[in-house]
Design a protein around this motif. Structure first.
Motif, PDB file in Angstrom:
ATOM      1  N   ALA A   1      27.373  82.031  17.106  1.00 44.91           N
ATOM      2  CA  ALA A   1      27.127  82.841  15.918  1.00 44.91           C
ATOM      3  C   ALA A   1      25.658  83.249  15.932  1.00 44.91           C
ATOM      4  O   ALA A   1      24.804  82.538  16.460  1.00 44.91           O
ATOM      5  CB  ALA A   1      27.448  82.045  14.659  1.00 44.91           C
ATOM      6  N   GLU A   2      25.354  84.388  15.352  1.00 46.44           N
ATOM      7  CA  GLU A   2      23.975  84.869  15.350  1.00 46.44           C
ATOM      8  C   GLU A   2      23.038  83.907  14.638  1.00 46.44           C
ATOM      9  O   GLU A   2      21.852  83.857  14.930  1.00 46.44           O
ATOM     10  CB  GLU A   2      23.910  86.253  14.730  1.00 46.44           C
ATOM     11  CG  GLU A   2      24.535  87.315  15.619  1.00 46.44           C
ATOM     12  CD  GLU A   2      24.373  88.703  15.042  1.00 46.44           C
ATOM     13  OE1 GLU A   2      23.464  88.926  14.224  1.00 46.44           O
ATOM     14  OE2 GLU A   2      25.163  89.572  15.440  1.00 46.44           O
ATOM     15  N   THR A   3      23.581  83.116  13.717  1.00 42.65           N
ATOM     16  CA  THR A   3      22.734  82.187  12.967  1.00 42.65           C
ATOM     17  C   THR A   3      22.513  80.876  13.712  1.00 42.65           C
ATOM     18  O   THR A   3      21.681  80.084  13.317  1.00 42.65           O
ATOM     19  CB  THR A   3      23.366  81.888  11.594  1.00 42.65           C
ATOM     20  OG1 THR A   3      24.679  81.362  11.807  1.00 42.65           O
ATOM     21  CG2 THR A   3      23.442  83.146  10.749  1.00 42.65           C
ATOM     22  N   GLU A   4      23.270  80.638  14.788  1.00 39.81           N
ATOM     23  CA  GLU A   4      23.117  79.397  15.548  1.00 39.81           C
ATOM     24  C   GLU A   4      21.983  79.523  16.550  1.00 39.81           C
ATOM     25  O   GLU A   4      21.686  80.591  17.045  1.00 39.81           O
ATOM     26  CB  GLU A   4      24.408  79.059  16.303  1.00 39.81           C
ATOM     27  CG  GLU A   4      25.505  78.548  15.431  1.00 39.81           C
ATOM     28  CD  GLU A   4      26.719  78.131  16.257  1.00 39.81           C
ATOM     29  OE1 GLU A   4      26.792  78.469  17.442  1.00 39.81           O
ATOM     30  OE2 GLU A   4      27.587  77.471  15.687  1.00 39.81           O
ATOM     31  N   ASP A   5      21.406  78.388  16.856  1.00 40.30           N
ATOM     32  CA  ASP A   5      20.316  78.363  17.820  1.00 40.30           C
ATOM     33  C   ASP A   5      20.793  77.782  19.146  1.00 40.30           C
ATOM     34  O   ASP A   5      20.019  77.200  19.882  1.00 40.30           O
ATOM     35  CB  ASP A   5      19.150  77.536  17.259  1.00 40.30           C
ATOM     36  CG  ASP A   5      17.857  77.788  18.013  1.00 40.30           C
ATOM     37  OD1 ASP A   5      17.758  78.836  18.669  1.00 40.30           O
ATOM     38  OD2 ASP A   5      16.962  76.926  17.953  1.00 40.30           O
TER      39      ASP A   5
END
Length: 147
Positions: A56-60
């Protein structure tokens, strides 16, 4: 099918199915690998992606793909080891010349000349098929006598 940005990093893992690799190694090589930690064996392998984990774009976390060795052949003697190493060096030189060493995705891999030279002393697929056909023909032509 997942899509990633051109510069996205993808983590690569091998899955646990190693039957192809085990089948390519002779008993002598397996024993050597066990008895001599650090021993190296050169192989030619076909890797297939079997699973992937998106992100996900919010995951690092980086995206991850799991690979399986579908086909693998191990060099069985010094001559085969030398040939495989030369093909690897040729592929490295091509990537270096094409500035694709750090490229993500399929880079240029023009190594036909090195592969042809390396395989010059090995049987072709056609020669192998003829050999196998002869073996089958000999087996089928046996005549048994009972007395």
């Amino acid at each position: 099918m997942p899509k990633l940005d051109k510069d996205a990093a993808v983590e690569v893992k091998l899955d646990g199915a190693a039957a192809a690799l085990e089948g390519a190694l002779t008993d002598e090589v397996r024993r050597g690998l066990f008895e001599h930690p650090g021993m190296c064996v050169l192989v030619i392998a076909e890797l297939q992606s079997v699973t992937y984990t998106g992100h996900a774009e919010t995951e690092d976390k980086p995206a991850q793909v799991k690979l399986r060795m579908r086909l693998v052949e191990a060099a069985r003697d010094d001559e085969q080891t030398r040939l495989v190493a030369e093909v690897m060096r040729a592929m490295y030189r091509r990537r270096k010349m094409d500035d694709t060493l750090d490229e993500i995705g399929p880079g240029a891999a023009v190594v036909e000349d090195a592969v042809s030279q390396a395989l010059a002393g090995h049987p072709t697929e056609t020669e192998f098929e003829v050999h196998e056909q002869r073996k089958r023909s000999r087996r089928g032509s046996r005549v048994e006598q009972h007395g």
